[in-house]
Design a protein around this motif. Structure first.
Motif, PDB file in Angstrom:
ATOM      1  N   GLU A 182      31.687  47.192  45.595  1.00  0.00           N
ATOM      2  CA  GLU A 182      30.381  46.454  45.927  1.00  0.00           C
ATOM      3  C   GLU A 182      30.230  45.408  44.798  1.00  0.00           C
ATOM      4  OE1 GLU A 182      27.717  49.672  45.939  1.00  0.00           O
ATOM      5  OE2 GLU A 182      28.547  50.597  47.623  1.00  0.00           O
ATOM      6  N   ARG A 183      30.607  45.891  43.380  1.00  0.00           N
ATOM      7  CA  ARG A 183      30.539  44.923  42.345  1.00  0.00           C
ATOM      8  C   ARG A 183      31.485  43.568  42.520  1.00  0.00           C
ATOM      9  NH1 ARG A 183      33.764  43.059  38.699  1.00  0.00           N
ATOM     10  NH2 ARG A 183      35.356  44.870  39.184  1.00  0.00           N
ATOM     11  N   SER A 184      32.739  43.801  42.954  1.00  0.00           N
ATOM     12  CA  SER A 184      33.906  42.942  43.109  1.00  0.00           C
ATOM     13  C   SER A 184      34.127  42.235  44.477  1.00  0.00           C
ATOM     14  CB  SER A 184      35.496  43.545  42.595  1.00  0.00           C
ATOM     15  OG  SER A 184      35.663  44.287  43.647  1.00  0.00           O
ATOM     16  N   GLY A 185      33.313  42.688  45.571  1.00  0.00           N
ATOM     17  CA  GLY A 185      33.485  42.347  46.820  1.00  0.00           C
ATOM     18  C   GLY A 185      34.735  42.785  47.297  1.00  0.00           C
ATOM     19  N   GLY A 186      35.414  43.708  46.735  1.00  0.00           N
ATOM     20  CA  GLY A 186      36.573  44.542  47.184  1.00  0.00           C
ATOM     21  C   GLY A 186      37.895  43.928  46.691  1.00  0.00           C
ATOM     22  N   LEU A 187      37.530  43.037  45.832  1.00  0.00           N
ATOM     23  CA  LEU A 187      38.891  42.259  45.344  1.00  0.00           C
ATOM     24  C   LEU A 187      39.481  42.727  43.962  1.00  0.00           C
ATOM     25  CD1 LEU A 187      37.430  38.689  45.821  1.00  0.00           C
ATOM     26  CD2 LEU A 187      38.902  39.834  47.617  1.00  0.00           C
ATOM     27  N   ASP A 188      38.681  43.484  43.283  1.00  0.00           N
ATOM     28  CA  ASP A 188      39.371  43.977  42.044  1.00  0.00           C
ATOM     29  C   ASP A 188      38.561  45.187  41.760  1.00  0.00           C
ATOM     30  OD1 ASP A 188      41.047  43.815  39.832  1.00  0.00           O
ATOM     31  OD2 ASP A 188      39.630  42.527  38.988  1.00  0.00           O
ATOM     32  N   ILE A 189      39.279  45.984  40.496  1.00  0.00           N
ATOM     33  CA  ILE A 189      38.863  47.138  39.865  1.00  0.00           C
ATOM     34  C   ILE A 189      39.296  47.157  38.439  1.00  0.00           C
ATOM     35  CG2 ILE A 189      40.738  48.699  40.704  1.00  0.00           C
ATOM     36  CD1 ILE A 189      38.685  51.016  40.927  1.00  0.00           C
ATOM     37  N   THR A 190      38.472  47.495  37.611  1.00  0.00           N
ATOM     38  CA  THR A 190      38.473  47.476  36.089  1.00  0.00           C
ATOM     39  C   THR A 190      39.095  48.813  35.939  1.00  0.00           C
ATOM     40  OG1 THR A 190      36.609  48.294  35.615  1.00  0.00           O
ATOM     41  CG2 THR A 190      36.732  46.004  35.735  1.00  0.00           C
ATOM     42  N   PRO A 191      40.070  48.679  34.824  1.00  0.00           N
ATOM     43  CA  PRO A 191      40.730  50.155  34.530  1.00  0.00           C
ATOM     44  C   PRO A 191      39.522  51.356  34.154  1.00  0.00           C
ATOM     45  CG  PRO A 191      41.491  48.369  33.191  1.00  0.00           C
ATOM     46  CD  PRO A 191      40.393  47.618  33.976  1.00  0.00           C
ATOM     47  N   ASP A 192      38.200  50.892  33.614  1.00  0.00           N
ATOM     48  CA  ASP A 192      37.391  51.847  33.687  1.00  0.00           C
ATOM     49  C   ASP A 192      36.913  52.649  34.895  1.00  0.00           C
ATOM     50  OD1 ASP A 192      37.536  52.110  30.965  1.00  0.00           O
ATOM     51  OD2 ASP A 192      35.486  50.655  30.660  1.00  0.00           O
ATOM     52  N   GLU A 193      36.800  51.485  36.106  1.00  0.00           N
ATOM     53  CA  GLU A 193      36.051  51.897  37.010  1.00  0.00           C
ATOM     54  C   GLU A 193      37.250  52.561  37.880  1.00  0.00           C
ATOM     55  OE1 GLU A 193      33.237  47.941  38.514  1.00  0.00           O
ATOM     56  OE2 GLU A 193      35.622  47.773  38.518  1.00  0.00           O
ATOM     57  N   LEU A 221      35.759  48.299  52.737  1.00  0.00           N
ATOM     58  CA  LEU A 221      35.385  47.323  51.695  1.00  0.00           C
ATOM     59  C   LEU A 221      36.381  46.546  50.899  1.00  0.00           C
ATOM     60  CD1 LEU A 221      32.492  49.634  50.074  1.00  0.00           C
ATOM     61  CD2 LEU A 221      32.301  47.689  51.623  1.00  0.00           C
ATOM     62  N   TRP A 222      37.688  46.837  51.053  1.00  0.00           N
ATOM     63  CA  TRP A 222      38.567  46.504  50.185  1.00  0.00           C
ATOM     64  C   TRP A 222      39.626  45.119  50.832  1.00  0.00           C
ATOM     65  CZ3 TRP A 222      38.226  47.496  45.141  1.00  0.00           C
ATOM     66  CH2 TRP A 222      37.357  48.441  44.800  1.00  0.00           C
ATOM     67  N   SER A 223      40.209  44.312  49.802  1.00  0.00           N
ATOM     68  CA  SER A 223      41.115  43.597  50.580  1.00  0.00           C
ATOM     69  C   SER A 223      42.321  44.343  50.659  1.00  0.00           C
ATOM     70  CB  SER A 223      41.502  42.338  49.283  1.00  0.00           C
ATOM     71  OG  SER A 223      41.940  43.201  48.100  1.00  0.00           O
ATOM     72  N   LEU A 224      43.254  43.806  51.209  1.00  0.00           N
ATOM     73  CA  LEU A 224      44.499  44.469  51.568  1.00  0.00           C
ATOM     74  C   LEU A 224      45.288  44.903  50.302  1.00  0.00           C
ATOM     75  CD1 LEU A 224      46.686  45.786  53.545  1.00  0.00           C
ATOM     76  CD2 LEU A 224      47.371  43.474  54.164  1.00  0.00           C
ATOM     77  N   PRO A 225      45.558  44.014  49.461  1.00  0.00           N
ATOM     78  CA  PRO A 225      46.336  44.320  48.322  1.00  0.00           C
ATOM     79  C   PRO A 225      45.593  45.062  47.474  1.00  0.00           C
ATOM     80  CG  PRO A 225      46.166  41.627  48.682  1.00  0.00           C
ATOM     81  CD  PRO A 225      45.058  42.402  49.619  1.00  0.00           C
ATOM     82  N   MET A 226      44.289  45.021  47.038  1.00  0.00           N
ATOM     83  CA  MET A 226      43.468  46.179  46.468  1.00  0.00           C
ATOM     84  C   MET A 226      43.720  47.481  46.961  1.00  0.00           C
ATOM     85  SD  MET A 226      42.853  45.681  43.481  1.00  0.00           S
ATOM     86  CE  MET A 226      42.112  47.274  43.344  1.00  0.00           C
ATOM     87  N   ALA A 227      43.603  47.840  48.692  1.00  0.00           N
ATOM     88  CA  ALA A 227      43.799  48.710  49.212  1.00  0.00           C
ATOM     89  C   ALA A 227      45.038  49.482  49.084  1.00  0.00           C
ATOM     90  CB  ALA A 227      43.424  48.684  50.705  1.00  0.00           C
ATOM     91  N   LYS A 228      46.090  48.539  49.028  1.00  0.00           N
ATOM     92  CA  LYS A 228      47.242  49.285  48.798  1.00  0.00           C
ATOM     93  C   LYS A 228      47.368  49.901  47.290  1.00  0.00           C
ATOM     94  CE  LYS A 228      51.016  46.829  50.306  1.00  0.00           C
ATOM     95  NZ  LYS A 228      51.738  45.635  50.740  1.00  0.00           N
ATOM     96  N   ARG A 229      46.903  49.121  46.381  1.00  0.00           N
ATOM     97  CA  ARG A 229      46.949  49.696  45.146  1.00  0.00           C
ATOM     98  C   ARG A 229      46.350  50.976  44.904  1.00  0.00           C
ATOM     99  NH1 ARG A 229      43.954  47.239  39.655  1.00  0.00           N
ATOM    100  NH2 ARG A 229      44.801  49.147  38.399  1.00  0.00           N
ATOM    101  N   LEU A 230      45.102  51.054  45.589  1.00  0.00           N
ATOM    102  CA  LEU A 230      44.403  52.413  45.546  1.00  0.00           C
ATOM    103  C   LEU A 230      45.060  53.425  46.132  1.00  0.00           C
ATOM    104  CD1 LEU A 230      40.728  50.992  46.058  1.00  0.00           C
ATOM    105  CD2 LEU A 230      41.717  51.481  43.856  1.00  0.00           C
TER     106      LEU A 230
END
Length: 401
Positions: A182-193, A221-230
């Motif tokens: 919700e913060r990043s529009g599904g594009l990124d996640i910080t180390p703390d998050e 909610l996520w972009s494909l690259p970030m979803a793969k990382r998660l």
């Protein structure tokens, strides 16, 4: 038998829900329900659907479904599809009542008498906000009972897992990544998050080991690259399935996600109709078909989707996180379908506000759902709801056509 009346009900307290009741000249009625855009669905039911239903035989189910289809609105789970879905649930309820049979039996008989359930870890206020599906606006307010499970999985998921196991519930669904999305529009996640989002999985495994299956909900909610990382980050926790990692505008994108995902892919409550689910199944990576009766086209379309999934050797898990009628009808469908894997439920709902609105809810004992013996889907709304001060009731009848 002829349809004489189509009646809808909305309540300000539950602004996302709309109920529809189909009445007949023989005194029988059927009850349906859908979720999101309630006032728009209400308008479509009365402006387009009711004139095509009134005066017709409700027991000719497929004919009634065929006649409702509009020139537009059939591709996605929009207002038209939600209206059709609610009406179809009501028609099947009426059909089963006319035969004095529970819906599970009227569908052709049961595959089982009980089905395993998993707990979607929502709280009591989860569907009461008009603003939509965000953790921020549903993770607020004082608890209305002992099962404020959204707060619980965000704060002490281990204790929540122990509480569920004490009731015999051995599977749970959580969505701790939503806050970052919700913060990043599904594009990124910080180390703390990321650390915060992974902590509930650590707590569950520390508390109960592998005794609890964990479903991960991503809410598209996520972009494909970030979803793969998660997906890679979740691998150590042996999760049960990953649900809707991104919007399924193009289901074939799931083939790329599967490269990083070591567990079942589950999709999607947001899809409508057999063509959309066919595209999902043809990816070759479908692990679970999740359909929502009030968004996919109703019971009629759900049976076809499930049959198609069976041909692909893929199980079905009906969605429920909306209202009591869809929950009841979904439980009947799960008892009928050969390839039903598990049925979603929300204990904060079926022990809480569902009971304020409706009677006839299925029983949940030792993590298993069992049906009552009432005809139809068995769910009846409290008659007082139609007279509440916050009720909006609209009726179409033969004289209006």
């Amino acid at each position: 038998m002829k349809i004489t009346e189509v009646r809808t009900l909305r309540l300000d307290e539950f602004p996302n829900l709309v109920w529809v009741q189909i009445g007949t000249d023989e005194g029988l009625s059927g009850l349906g329900e859908t979720f999101f855009g309630a006032s728009a669905v209400e308008a479509y039911i009365h402006d387009w659907c009711a004139p095509r239903l009134i005066g017709k035989n409700p027991l000719h189910l497929q004919a009634r479904v065929n006649e409702l289809s509009d020139y537009i609105g059939w591709r996605g789970a929009g207002v038209e599809t939600r209206a059709y879905s609610a009406l179809d649930i009501a028609l099947w309820d009426l059909f089963a009542k006319a035969r004095a049979m529970p819906l599970a039996d009227a569908l052709g008989g049961r595959s089982r008498d009980r089905i395993r359930t998993y707990n979607t870890c929502a709280g009591y206020k989860y569907v009461r906000d008009r603003r939509g599906q965000t953790v921020d606006n549903w993770h607020t307010g004082d608890a209305e009972g002992p099962y404020e499970d959204l707060d619980a999985f965000l704060t002490d998921a281990g204790a929540l897992a122990r509480s569920l196991l004490a009731q015999g519930i051995t599977a749970m669904k959580i969505w701790p990544f939503d806050i970052a999305a919700e913060r990043s529009g599904g594009l990124d996640i910080t180390p703390d998050e990321l650390r915060t989002a992974l902590r509930p999985f650590e707590q569950i495994r520390e508390a109960v080991g592998d005794a609890m299956d964990i479903m991960v909900e991503f809410h598209s909610l996520w972009s494909l690259p970030m979803a793969k990382r998660l997906a890679r980050e979740l691998a150590p926790f042996n999760t049960y399935w990953h649900e809707d990692p991104f919007r399924l505008d193009t289901p074939s994108d799931l083939k790329h996600y599967a490269e990083a995902c070591e567990t079942w892919i589950c999709a999607s409550e947001t899809l409508n109709g057999t063509p959309a689910f066919r595209a999902y199944l043809q990816t070759g990576v479908a692990g679970v078909v999740m359909l929502d009766l009030s968004w996919c086209g109703g019971v009629t379309e759900a049976r076809k989707i499930a049959g198609m999934a069976e041909a692909f050797k893929v199980p079905v898990a009906p969605h429920d996180c909306t209202g009591p009628v869809v929950y009841g009808a979904s439980c009947h469908l799960s008892m009928h379908l050969k390839n039903a894997l598990i049925q979603e439920s929300v204990r904060a709902f079926y022990t809480g506000w569902y009971r304020e609105l409706a009677q006839g809810l299925p029983d949940v004992t030792d993590g298993m759902i069992e049906l009552k013996d009432a005809p139809g889907h068995g769910i009846t709304l409290d008659e007082g709801l139609w007279r509440r001060a916050d009720a909006t009731v609209r009726i179409s009848s033969r004289s209006d056509i």
